[in-house]
Structures are given as structure tokens and as C-alpha cells.
Design a protein around this motif. Structure first.
Motif, PDB file in Angstrom:
ATOM      1  N   SER A   1      73.026 -10.740   5.631  1.00 19.72           N
ATOM      2  CA  SER A   1      71.776 -10.010   6.604  1.00 19.72           C
ATOM      3  C   SER A   1      71.547  -8.580   5.400  1.00 19.72           C
ATOM      4  CB  SER A   1      72.159  -8.927   7.516  1.00 19.72           C
ATOM      5  OG  SER A   1      72.590  -9.348   9.118  1.00 19.72           O
ATOM      6  N   THR A   2      70.333  -7.788   4.845  1.00 20.84           N
ATOM      7  CA  THR A   2      70.070  -7.104   4.026  1.00 20.84           C
ATOM      8  C   THR A   2      69.678  -6.098   4.538  1.00 20.84           C
ATOM      9  OG1 THR A   2      68.201  -8.340   3.627  1.00 20.84           O
ATOM     10  CG2 THR A   2      69.814  -9.651   2.273  1.00 20.84           C
ATOM     11  N   ASN A   3      69.827  -5.503   3.643  1.00 17.66           N
ATOM     12  CA  ASN A   3      68.837  -3.961   2.661  1.00 17.66           C
ATOM     13  C   ASN A   3      69.244  -3.042   2.026  1.00 17.66           C
ATOM     14  OD1 ASN A   3      71.421  -3.712   5.793  1.00 17.66           O
ATOM     15  ND2 ASN A   3      69.801  -2.888   6.219  1.00 17.66           N
ATOM     16  N   TYR A   4      67.970  -2.927   1.841  1.00 15.24           N
ATOM     17  CA  TYR A   4      67.361  -2.137   0.331  1.00 15.24           C
ATOM     18  C   TYR A   4      67.238  -0.511   0.336  1.00 15.24           C
ATOM     19  CZ  TYR A   4      66.360  -6.758   0.054  1.00 15.24           C
ATOM     20  OH  TYR A   4      67.478  -8.768  -0.374  1.00 15.24           O
ATOM     21  N   ALA A   5      67.498  -0.158  -0.749  1.00 15.64           N
ATOM     22  CA  ALA A   5      66.811   0.952  -1.158  1.00 15.64           C
ATOM     23  C   ALA A   5      65.269   0.965  -0.862  1.00 15.64           C
ATOM     24  CB  ALA A   5      66.785   1.604  -2.701  1.00 15.64           C
ATOM     25  N   ASP A   6      64.530   1.925  -0.740  1.00 15.05           N
ATOM     26  CA  ASP A   6      63.071   2.218  -0.473  1.00 15.05           C
ATOM     27  C   ASP A   6      62.526   1.553  -1.468  1.00 15.05           C
ATOM     28  OD1 ASP A   6      62.973   4.743   2.003  1.00 15.05           O
ATOM     29  OD2 ASP A   6      63.332   2.168   2.174  1.00 15.05           O
ATOM     30  N   SER A   7      63.021   2.404  -2.920  1.00 11.79           N
ATOM     31  CA  SER A   7      62.396   2.247  -3.945  1.00 11.79           C
ATOM     32  C   SER A   7      61.981   0.501  -4.746  1.00 11.79           C
ATOM     33  CB  SER A   7      63.116   3.218  -5.018  1.00 11.79           C
ATOM     34  OG  SER A   7      64.331   3.281  -5.174  1.00 11.79           O
TER      35      SER A   7
ATOM     36  N   GLY B   1      60.796  -4.619  -1.644  1.00 13.20           N
ATOM     37  CA  GLY B   1      59.037  -6.032  -1.641  1.00 13.20           C
ATOM     38  C   GLY B   1      59.152  -5.863  -3.276  1.00 13.20           C
ATOM     39  N   ARG B   2      59.948  -5.584  -3.552  1.00 13.18           N
ATOM     40  CA  ARG B   2      60.090  -6.815  -5.434  1.00 13.18           C
ATOM     41  C   ARG B   2      61.748  -7.066  -6.006  1.00 13.18           C
ATOM     42  NH1 ARG B   2      60.318  -2.505  -9.406  1.00 13.18           N
ATOM     43  NH2 ARG B   2      61.557  -0.945  -8.051  1.00 13.18           N
ATOM     44  N   PHE B   3      62.653  -6.119  -5.241  1.00 10.35           N
ATOM     45  CA  PHE B   3      64.305  -7.277  -5.123  1.00 10.35           C
ATOM     46  C   PHE B   3      64.498  -8.550  -4.369  1.00 10.35           C
ATOM     47  CE2 PHE B   3      65.967  -3.183  -8.507  1.00 10.35           C
ATOM     48  CZ  PHE B   3      65.082  -3.593  -8.887  1.00 10.35           C
ATOM     49  N   THR B   4      65.388  -8.730  -4.104  1.00 12.11           N
ATOM     50  CA  THR B   4      66.152  -9.549  -3.264  1.00 12.11           C
ATOM     51  C   THR B   4      67.885  -9.514  -3.742  1.00 12.11           C
ATOM     52  OG1 THR B   4      64.082 -11.059  -3.348  1.00 12.11           O
ATOM     53  CG2 THR B   4      65.650 -12.134  -1.912  1.00 12.11           C
ATOM     54  N   ILE B   5      68.055  -9.621  -3.005  1.00 14.79           N
ATOM     55  CA  ILE B   5      69.639  -9.593  -2.225  1.00 14.79           C
ATOM     56  C   ILE B   5      70.209 -11.354  -2.035  1.00 14.79           C
ATOM     57  CG2 ILE B   5      70.082  -8.458  -0.638  1.00 14.79           C
ATOM     58  CD1 ILE B   5      72.796  -7.553  -2.313  1.00 14.79           C
ATOM     59  N   SER B   6      71.317 -12.223  -2.808  1.00 11.35           N
ATOM     60  CA  SER B   6      71.589 -12.815  -1.828  1.00 11.35           C
ATOM     61  C   SER B   6      72.784 -13.875  -1.884  1.00 11.35           C
ATOM     62  CB  SER B   6      70.416 -14.338  -2.658  1.00 11.35           C
ATOM     63  OG  SER B   6      70.422 -14.517  -3.574  1.00 11.35           O
ATOM     64  N   ARG B   7      73.400 -14.295  -1.696  1.00  7.62           N
ATOM     65  CA  ARG B   7      74.538 -14.685  -2.325  1.00  7.62           C
ATOM     66  C   ARG B   7      75.209 -16.099  -1.463  1.00  7.62           C
ATOM     67  NH1 ARG B   7      78.298 -10.970   1.417  1.00  7.62           N
ATOM     68  NH2 ARG B   7      79.952 -12.146   0.739  1.00  7.62           N
ATOM     69  N   ASP B   8      75.996 -16.315  -2.442  1.00  6.90           N
ATOM     70  CA  ASP B   8      76.142 -17.939  -2.840  1.00  6.90           C
ATOM     71  C   ASP B   8      77.744 -18.005  -2.314  1.00  6.90           C
ATOM     72  OD1 ASP B   8      76.939 -20.820  -2.879  1.00  6.90           O
ATOM     73  OD2 ASP B   8      75.509 -21.082  -4.311  1.00  6.90           O
ATOM     74  N   ASN B   9      77.995 -18.051  -0.890  1.00  9.08           N
ATOM     75  CA  ASN B   9      79.178 -18.396  -0.198  1.00  9.08           C
ATOM     76  C   ASN B   9      80.896 -19.416  -1.578  1.00  9.08           C
ATOM     77  OD1 ASN B   9      79.286 -15.975   0.944  1.00  9.08           O
ATOM     78  ND2 ASN B   9      78.516 -16.571   2.881  1.00  9.08           N
ATOM     79  N   ALA B  10      79.064 -20.052  -1.526  1.00  2.59           N
ATOM     80  CA  ALA B  10      81.001 -21.498  -1.595  1.00  2.59           C
ATOM     81  C   ALA B  10      80.621 -21.398  -3.392  1.00  2.59           C
ATOM     82  CB  ALA B  10      79.410 -22.516  -2.271  1.00  2.59           C
TER      83      ALA B  10
END
Length: 113
Positions: A56-62, A65-74
Motif C-alpha cells: 500500500s502506498t501514500n504520496y505527498a500531494d506535491s 502522479g509523478r513519483f512512484t514508490i515500489s519495493r522488491d522484497n526479494a
């Protein structure tokens, strides 16, 4: 000493893209909430994005639509894909593991106009 290691910063023109990476110890990564902060010169550190262990992700309003956070648990790695960069995105970007309160050394992002 356990720590987080960021990489991927640099100098880019406005409208360009960068991808930041943060490597974390495997012992904490799979269960921890991971966050990206940034600090511009003369300003307080601000939360940019966060991702839970389940994705689950959350972003600052600023940055929505431009930044994407992701993770690779492996790979015990969290990423921050930054597109359509603006000069106001300039700053030092830090990775944080919330539950263990671990921080990286920071990576500089500079966006020229």
C-alpha cells in the motif's frame, strides 16, 4: 552497524526522470514500512512517499502522479521512480525504515530549469 544505503541521485533537467534505490537489511525489510523523505536547502525534511509491507502506498500531494514508490522484497530494496521532475524537487532524498527508525545517508537530487 545496520543502515540503509541509497543510490540513484544526480543532476537532471526539468521534465526528466530519475530512479532512486534504497537497500535495506533483509532482517527488517519484509515487515517494515519504508518511506522516502527529502530535504531542500533551508527547509524541513518532508515525507514524499511511503509503502507498507503489503504494497500500500501514500504520496505527498506535491508528487502525486509523478513519483512512484515500489519495493522488491526479494532484493530487500525500495525504489522511488521520479518522472516529470521540477526544480522544486531538488534536495537530498533519504530512505527510512519506520519501525526500526533507520535512515540512509541521503542522495542528492538536483533538477535544473
Amino acid at each position: 552497524q545496520v543502515q540503509l544505503v541509497e543510490s540513484g541521485g544526480g543532476l537532471v533537467q526539468a521534465g526528466g526522470s530519475l530512479r532512486l534505490s534504497c537497500a535495506a537489511p533483509g532482517s527488517i525489510f519484509s515487515i517494515d514500512i519504508m518511506r522516502w523523505y527529502r530535504q531542500a536547502p533551508g527547509k524541513q525534511r518532508e515525507l514524499v512517499a511511503r509503502i507498507t509491507s503489503t504494497g500500500s502506498t501514500n504520496y505527498a500531494d506535491s508528487v502525486k502522479g509523478r513519483f512512484t514508490i515500489s519495493r522488491d522484497n526479494a532484493k530487500n530494496t525500495v525504489y522511488l521512480q521520479m518522472n516529470s521532475l521540477k526544480p522544486e524537487d531538488t534536495g537530498v532524498y533519504y530512505c527510512n525504515a519506520l519501525l526500526k527508525n533507520l535512515w540512509g545517508q541521503g542522495t542528492q537530487v538536483t533538477v535544473s530549469s
